[in-house]
Design a protein around this motif. Structure first.
Motif, mmCIF file in Angstrom:
data_model
loop_
_atom_site.group_PDB
_atom_site.id
_atom_site.type_symbol
_atom_site.label_atom_id
_atom_site.label_comp_id
_atom_site.label_asym_id
_atom_site.label_seq_id
_atom_site.Cartn_x
_atom_site.Cartn_y
_atom_site.Cartn_z
ATOM 1 N N UNK A 240 0.815 -1.217 0.000
ATOM 2 C CA UNK A 240 0.000 0.000 0.000
ATOM 3 C C UNK A 240 0.853 1.274 0.000
ATOM 4 N N UNK A 241 2.057 1.212 0.567
ATOM 5 C CA UNK A 241 2.952 2.374 0.478
ATOM 6 C C UNK A 241 3.281 2.640 -0.998
ATOM 7 N N UNK A 242 3.481 1.567 -1.760
ATOM 8 C CA UNK A 242 3.743 1.724 -3.199
ATOM 9 C C UNK A 242 2.539 2.376 -3.897
ATOM 10 N N UNK A 243 1.323 1.934 -3.533
ATOM 11 C CA UNK A 243 0.113 2.565 -4.106
ATOM 12 C C UNK A 243 0.022 4.034 -3.688
ATOM 13 N N UNK A 244 0.307 4.291 -2.424
ATOM 14 C CA UNK A 244 0.327 5.676 -1.917
ATOM 15 C C UNK A 244 1.269 6.540 -2.770
ATOM 16 N N UNK A 245 2.476 6.030 -3.047
ATOM 17 C CA UNK A 245 3.447 6.801 -3.836
ATOM 18 C C UNK A 245 2.885 7.101 -5.217
ATOM 19 N N UNK A 246 2.264 6.097 -5.835
ATOM 20 C CA UNK A 246 1.719 6.297 -7.177
ATOM 21 C C UNK A 246 0.562 7.289 -7.161
ATOM 22 N N UNK A 247 -0.305 7.173 -6.141
ATOM 23 C CA UNK A 247 -1.464 8.073 -6.058
ATOM 24 C C UNK A 247 -1.003 9.508 -5.793
ATOM 25 N N UNK A 248 -0.132 9.678 -4.789
ATOM 26 C CA UNK A 248 0.237 11.037 -4.369
ATOM 27 C C UNK A 248 1.165 11.700 -5.389
ATOM 28 N N UNK A 249 2.298 11.038 -5.679
ATOM 29 C CA UNK A 249 3.310 11.690 -6.520
ATOM 30 C C UNK A 249 3.019 11.513 -8.012
ATOM 31 N N UNK A 250 2.412 10.360 -8.356
ATOM 32 C CA UNK A 250 2.188 10.067 -9.768
ATOM 33 C C UNK A 250 0.878 10.599 -10.297
ATOM 34 N N UNK A 251 -0.158 10.671 -9.433
ATOM 35 C CA UNK A 251 -1.491 11.042 -9.902
ATOM 36 C C UNK A 251 -1.912 12.434 -9.415
ATOM 37 N N UNK A 252 -1.785 12.663 -8.104
ATOM 38 C CA UNK A 252 -2.186 13.982 -7.586
ATOM 39 C C UNK A 252 -1.204 15.069 -8.023
ATOM 40 N N UNK A 253 0.063 14.684 -8.214
ATOM 41 C CA UNK A 253 1.153 15.564 -8.667
ATOM 42 C C UNK A 253 1.159 16.963 -8.038
ATOM 43 N N UNK A 254 1.148 17.030 -6.707
ATOM 44 C CA UNK A 254 1.208 18.358 -6.080
ATOM 45 C C UNK A 254 2.582 19.011 -6.259
ATOM 46 N N UNK A 255 2.616 20.314 -6.053
ATOM 47 C CA UNK A 255 3.880 21.045 -6.124
ATOM 48 C C UNK A 255 4.829 20.585 -5.014
ATOM 49 N N UNK A 256 4.283 20.362 -3.805
ATOM 50 C CA UNK A 256 5.117 19.959 -2.670
ATOM 51 C C UNK A 256 4.384 18.916 -1.829
ATOM 52 N N UNK A 257 5.165 18.052 -1.190
ATOM 53 C CA UNK A 257 4.617 17.003 -0.325
ATOM 54 C C UNK A 257 5.465 16.947 0.943
ATOM 55 N N UNK A 258 4.820 16.883 2.097
ATOM 56 C CA UNK A 258 5.534 16.688 3.363
ATOM 57 C C UNK A 258 5.098 15.352 3.950
#
Ligand code: SAM
Length: 235
Positions: A113-131
């Motif tokens: 699920x961490x891998x899915x999280x990475x794909x959803x957050x960084x790959x799909x949501x593509x925000x300018x910044x993530x903390x």
């Protein structure tokens, strides 16, 4: 101050410096970070997401405007929305934000699920910044009264600094971000270097996001909505 306050203060300091307009807090839980963030006038759109809808519902009324804010409307435009949903699933309403925060969330996920999280957050949501914050396993021997391996029975893992760094560097390579690794919660003097911070934090910036604000292109926004809206208010 308590460690959870230090983590939230870290986000607030980032918001003061970077002035994001659209912010999502993933795993918002009791909504306490959102309650602080709503006072930051640069923010126009503030969203919380948690898989535990009951926990959000118990606390969400604390995000309603204060009666003084009705009597004396400000020029501050703010829309607050809370969703029940999992960070392992995509939802088009969360694309294109300026800042995504994930405070003490990933250690509750399986590694798949961490891998899915990475794909959803960084790959799909593509925000300018993530903390992203997560416990630092190397700090555990300094925690008084810790009798089990992990800090909480629901934690699926707790990473050393090297493990967190290797996850963060892979995210950067896969999705086009750069990361700065830091943390909150200092070790007693002389031990900081050896064990690191109590909570480790990665601050990610999307490469090529020059002006700090986000642009979404209509053609790549596939229209999925898997989250349930629990609460919405306009100030
Ligand atoms: N971020 C808050 C804070 O700093 O106080 C709460 C942290 S709490 C330790 C972890 C939160 O993550 C819980 O509220 C839990 O319900 C939520 N959570 C766990 N798995 C999740 C998932 N797959 N999607 C969204 N939220 C999740």
């Amino acid at each position: 101050p308590a460690l959870y306050r230090q983590r939230h203060q870290f986000v607030i300091d980032f918001v003061k410096r970077n002035k994001p307009r659209k912010v999502v807090d993933l795993g918002c839980g009791e909504c306490s970070l959102l309650k602080w963030l709503r006072f930051h006038r640069e923010i126009e759109h503030l969203v919380g997401v948690d898989v535990n809808g009951t926990r959000v519902k118990k606390n969400m009324l604390g995000l309603a405007p204060l009666s003084a804010e009705y009597l004396q409307p400000s020029y501050h435009q703010l829309c607050v929305e809370l969703y029940q949903g999992s960070v392992t699933q995509k939802d088009a309403r969360l694309r294109g934000f300026d800042l995504v925060t994930s405070i003490e969330l990933i250690e509750h996920l399986t590694l798949a699920d961490v891998q899915r999280f990475s794909e959803v957050v960084f790959g799909y949501m593509t925000p300018v910044a993530v903390i992203v914050s997560t416990p630092n396993f190397e700090f555990n021997p300094l925690l008084p009264g810790l009798i089990s391996r992990f800090r909480h029975s629901d934690h699926k893992f707790e990473w050393t600094r090297a493990e967190f760094r290797s996850w963060a560097q892979k995210v950067c390579l896969d999705f086009g971000y750069e990361v700065e690794l830091t943390g909150v919660g200092q070790a007693p003097s002389g031990q900081q270097e050896r064990v690191g911070f109590c909570s480790q934090i990665g601050v990610f910036h999307r490469l090529g996001a020059k002006d700090g604000s986000n642009v979404l292109f209509a053609d790549d926004a596939d229209d999925v909505s898997s989250y349930t809206l629990l609460y919405s208010v306009n100030y």
